[in-house]
Write a protein that holds these residues in place. Structure first.
Motif, mmCIF file in Angstrom:
data_model
loop_
_atom_site.group_PDB
_atom_site.id
_atom_site.type_symbol
_atom_site.label_atom_id
_atom_site.label_comp_id
_atom_site.label_asym_id
_atom_site.label_seq_id
_atom_site.Cartn_x
_atom_site.Cartn_y
_atom_site.Cartn_z
ATOM 1 N N TRP A 66 34.060 34.148 25.678
ATOM 2 C CA TRP A 66 35.203 33.275 25.401
ATOM 3 C C TRP A 66 34.953 32.413 24.165
ATOM 4 O O TRP A 66 35.852 32.195 23.347
ATOM 5 C CB TRP A 66 35.482 32.397 26.608
ATOM 6 C CG TRP A 66 36.865 31.812 26.607
ATOM 7 C CD1 TRP A 66 37.248 30.593 26.163
ATOM 8 C CD2 TRP A 66 38.055 32.459 27.072
ATOM 9 N NE1 TRP A 66 38.599 30.419 26.320
ATOM 10 C CE2 TRP A 66 39.122 31.545 26.875
ATOM 11 C CE3 TRP A 66 38.320 33.702 27.633
ATOM 12 C CZ2 TRP A 66 40.430 31.845 27.219
ATOM 13 C CZ3 TRP A 66 39.628 34.001 27.983
ATOM 14 C CH2 TRP A 66 40.668 33.076 27.774
ATOM 15 N N ALA A 82 38.704 38.316 32.683
ATOM 16 C CA ALA A 82 37.609 37.441 33.104
ATOM 17 C C ALA A 82 37.559 37.330 34.623
ATOM 18 O O ALA A 82 36.485 37.401 35.229
ATOM 19 C CB ALA A 82 37.772 36.065 32.466
ATOM 20 N N ALA A 83 38.719 37.169 35.258
ATOM 21 C CA ALA A 83 38.755 37.026 36.715
ATOM 22 C C ALA A 83 38.274 38.302 37.403
ATOM 23 O O ALA A 83 37.505 38.257 38.374
ATOM 24 C CB ALA A 83 40.164 36.670 37.173
ATOM 25 N N LEU A 84 38.692 39.447 36.907
ATOM 26 C CA LEU A 84 38.303 40.713 37.525
ATOM 27 C C LEU A 84 36.817 41.014 37.322
ATOM 28 O O LEU A 84 36.249 41.826 38.057
ATOM 29 C CB LEU A 84 39.147 41.858 36.961
ATOM 30 C CG LEU A 84 40.626 41.843 37.367
ATOM 31 C CD1 LEU A 84 41.388 42.948 36.649
ATOM 32 C CD2 LEU A 84 40.777 41.993 38.884
ATOM 33 N N SER A 85 36.203 40.360 36.345
ATOM 34 C CA SER A 85 34.765 40.560 36.117
ATOM 35 C C SER A 85 33.916 40.059 37.277
ATOM 36 O O SER A 85 32.773 40.487 37.441
ATOM 37 C CB SER A 85 34.330 39.843 34.827
ATOM 38 O OG SER A 85 34.984 40.374 33.701
ATOM 39 N N ALA A 111 35.176 39.974 40.542
ATOM 40 C CA ALA A 111 35.905 40.333 41.765
ATOM 41 C C ALA A 111 35.127 41.262 42.677
ATOM 42 O O ALA A 111 35.590 41.579 43.774
ATOM 43 C CB ALA A 111 37.242 40.981 41.400
ATOM 44 N N PRO A 146 39.121 46.730 39.858
ATOM 45 C CA PRO A 146 39.075 45.858 38.684
ATOM 46 C C PRO A 146 38.997 46.593 37.353
ATOM 47 O O PRO A 146 39.626 46.187 36.375
ATOM 48 C CB PRO A 146 37.825 45.004 38.946
ATOM 49 C CG PRO A 146 37.739 44.923 40.432
ATOM 50 C CD PRO A 146 38.192 46.265 40.923
ATOM 51 N N LEU A 183 42.388 36.268 30.493
ATOM 52 C CA LEU A 183 42.051 35.568 31.735
ATOM 53 C C LEU A 183 41.951 36.544 32.904
ATOM 54 O O LEU A 183 41.078 36.407 33.766
ATOM 55 C CB LEU A 183 43.093 34.494 32.027
ATOM 56 C CG LEU A 183 43.095 33.279 31.092
ATOM 57 C CD1 LEU A 183 44.304 32.394 31.376
ATOM 58 C CD2 LEU A 183 41.801 32.485 31.236
ATOM 59 N N LEU A 184 42.854 37.526 32.934
ATOM 60 C CA LEU A 184 42.799 38.526 33.997
ATOM 61 C C LEU A 184 41.511 39.335 33.906
ATOM 62 O O LEU A 184 40.857 39.605 34.928
ATOM 63 C CB LEU A 184 44.015 39.448 33.900
ATOM 64 C CG LEU A 184 44.118 40.563 34.943
ATOM 65 C CD1 LEU A 184 44.145 39.982 36.351
ATOM 66 C CD2 LEU A 184 45.349 41.424 34.692
#
Length: 510
Positions: free
Chosen positions: A79, A461-464, A466, A416, A458-459
């Motif tokens: 990021w 990053a979040a799935l990283s 999960a 993911p 952001l998606l």
């Protein structure tokens, strides 16, 4: 490019500092993976002696904690670099530094690579992966395969299974060597992505900095490094094929484009969805009539289909894999939209005194059929939009990316790494909308594009985070929260689509 536009001063540190930070995190990931990732039983007691004292049946808690912390650091470093990597070369160098340690890691966040190896061995020994599972394979390799996939046919195309067969033959029965060979295939695909995504963005009109930021999202994202390099998913081959085919089509080199996209579809079927969009990308030319463009698009699509058929028949495997395309849905979670709706329907039935489990099963089956219908309509709408905007190659490619992502979201299962099917295409297609070179031209459309890029980042990053290091998806244990959230999110998206469609109709009427 349509990505987060925070000023560099908002996050301290230089490019070199954050590149080094990410490299250190990647080294920790690689080292700790051998204590908690998907390691076959025969290797788990010896491969990383320093962590063995803490290793239980499910792996070392200490190693798992290190993996989680290192992933968080890698995400933060990624990021922080979003505005600092201003050339394609900087993206390539950073990807090489961060990806290299993961080449020698245990497979993180998934056990699929062991299934690939076993399916390749099954084919090498005369079996048919399209009609039988690997359970009866007389090899210790079977012990490494997740129990869910022991009796299921392979849902992969003949090109990938032929590659897996070659890997099994070259490995000489050594499972870790098979892992390394399969991973090198994925690494080659990631190399294609890191070269092709910025190049494609540039072809579509992006400047050097915007093209580099396309690479930042489409090739350097930790979701891709962990799942494609460490996890060695064959999705890397499909994604690389799509981007390379788009690059060739943008250069109007359709012969190369149709061969590459056909090969990508013969790795995993969702690539086929992009074929008409890529054909349109090649067929559209200034001054060419709509009828001529449609004719060329149809001809190009049929040519790609013919190449796909020839490749399938030449492999000797034919089209048996079509029957197995539903295999991934056997282990679906609330991340799949129809599955989330079916789950919530079961809860409602249970609250009303009915058989919640039975209702959930029936509702999920019905909703998956409905989702496929919605998907068919959506694909047609996206193609019509692409045809309308055919003079804007970035707009055509954006529709291709959304089409591929829609297939992932509306199918019976969503994992993911499925985001990576579309992320490289969308990253390249959003780049030409970058207003950074002239902020005075910051239109509402460009602002919407930036928000879209931010959402995708952001998606990703979040799935990283999960999935646990050993491959267990957190979606299995968060259904009570995730299913209602997915239902709400899909309703919001449906409302936004309806509002956009209504606005478009009103503007046409006027």
């Amino acid at each position: 490019m349509a990505l987060p536009q925070l000023r560099p001063s908002q996050v301290g540190g230089s490019t070199r500092t954050w590149r080094a930070t990410g490299t250190a995190a990647s080294l920790v990931l690689a080292a700790a993976s051998w204590g908690c990732a998907a390691v076959p039983h025969e290797y788990s007691p010896v491969v990383w002696p320093g962590l063995v004292p803490w290793r239980a049946e499910g792996g070392s808690n200490l190693a798992a904690l290190l993996v989680v912390l290192a992933t968080a650091v890698l995400l933060y470093a990624w990021w922080a670099l979003r505005d600092r990597l201003d050339t394609a070369r900087a993206v390539r160098v950073t990807t090489a530094w961060w990806g290299a340690p993961l080449v020698l890691s245990a497979p993180l966040f998934s056990r699929d690579v062991w299934s690939y190896a076993a399916q390749g061995l099954l084919l090498h020994t005369g079996g048919d992966p399209y009609t039988q599972g690997v359970r009866g394979l007389p090899s210790p390799w079977v012990e490494s395969v997740a129990r869910t996939w022991l009796d299921t046919p392979a849902p992969y195309g003949p090109v990938f299974l032929d590659l897996a067969r070659a890997v099994a033959a070259l490995s000489g029965g050594h499972l870790l060597l098979a892992l390394l060979l399969l991973r090198l295939l994925a690494v080659a695909a990631v190399a294609v992505l890191v070269l092709a995504v910025p190049a494609l963005a540039a072809r579509l009109g992006a400047g050097p900095a915007a093209a580099a930021r396309a690479g930042w999202l489409g090739a350097l994202a930790p979701l891709g490094l962990t799942h494609l390099v460490s996890g060695a998913h064959n999705d890397a081959l499909m994604a690389a094929g799509l981007v390379l085919a788009a690059l060739l089509a943008a250069d109007r080199r359709w012969l190369g484009a149709l061969v590459v996209v056909a090969l990508a579809a013969a790795v995993k079927a969702p690539a086929a969805v992009a074929v008409p969009f890529l054909a349109l990308l090649w067929a559209a030319a200034p001054g060419r009539s709509t009828a001529a463009v449609v004719g060329r698009t149809v001809a190009g699509s049929l040519a790609a289909a013919a190449v796909f058929a020839l490749v399938s028949l030449a492999s000797g495997l034919g089209f048996g894999w079509v029957r197995a395309l539903s295999t991934p849905g056997l282990a679906s979670t609330w991340l799949s939209v129809p599955t989330a709706w079916g789950t919530v329907a079961g809860w409602v039935a249970s609250a009303a005194g009915g058989d919640g489990a039975a209702v959930a099963d029936r509702a999920t089956a019905l909703l998956r059929l409905i989702a496929y219908g919605v998907l068919a309509v959506l694909l047609v709408v996206l193609f019509v939009q692409a045809l309308h905007h055919r003079d804007d190659r970035a707009a055509v490619l954006r529709r291709a990316g959304w089409a591929v992502l829609a297939v992932a979201l509306l199918s019976g299962s969503f994992y993911p790494w499925y985001l990576l099917w579309a992320l490289p295409l969308l990253a390249a297609a959003l780049a030409p909308g970058d207003p950074g070179r002239d902020t005075r031209r910051d239109t509402g459309r460009e602002a919407a594009g930036r928000r879209t890029g931010t959402g995708l980042a952001l998606l990703a990053a979040a799935l990283s985070v999960a999935v646990l290091p050993g491959g267990y998806s957190l979606a299995y244990s968060t259904t009570s929260v995730g299913a209602p959230l997915m239902v709400l999110l899909s309703l919001v998206l449906l409302a936004l689509v309806a509002r956009t469609a209504a606005r478009h109709v009103r503007s046409r009427v006027r």
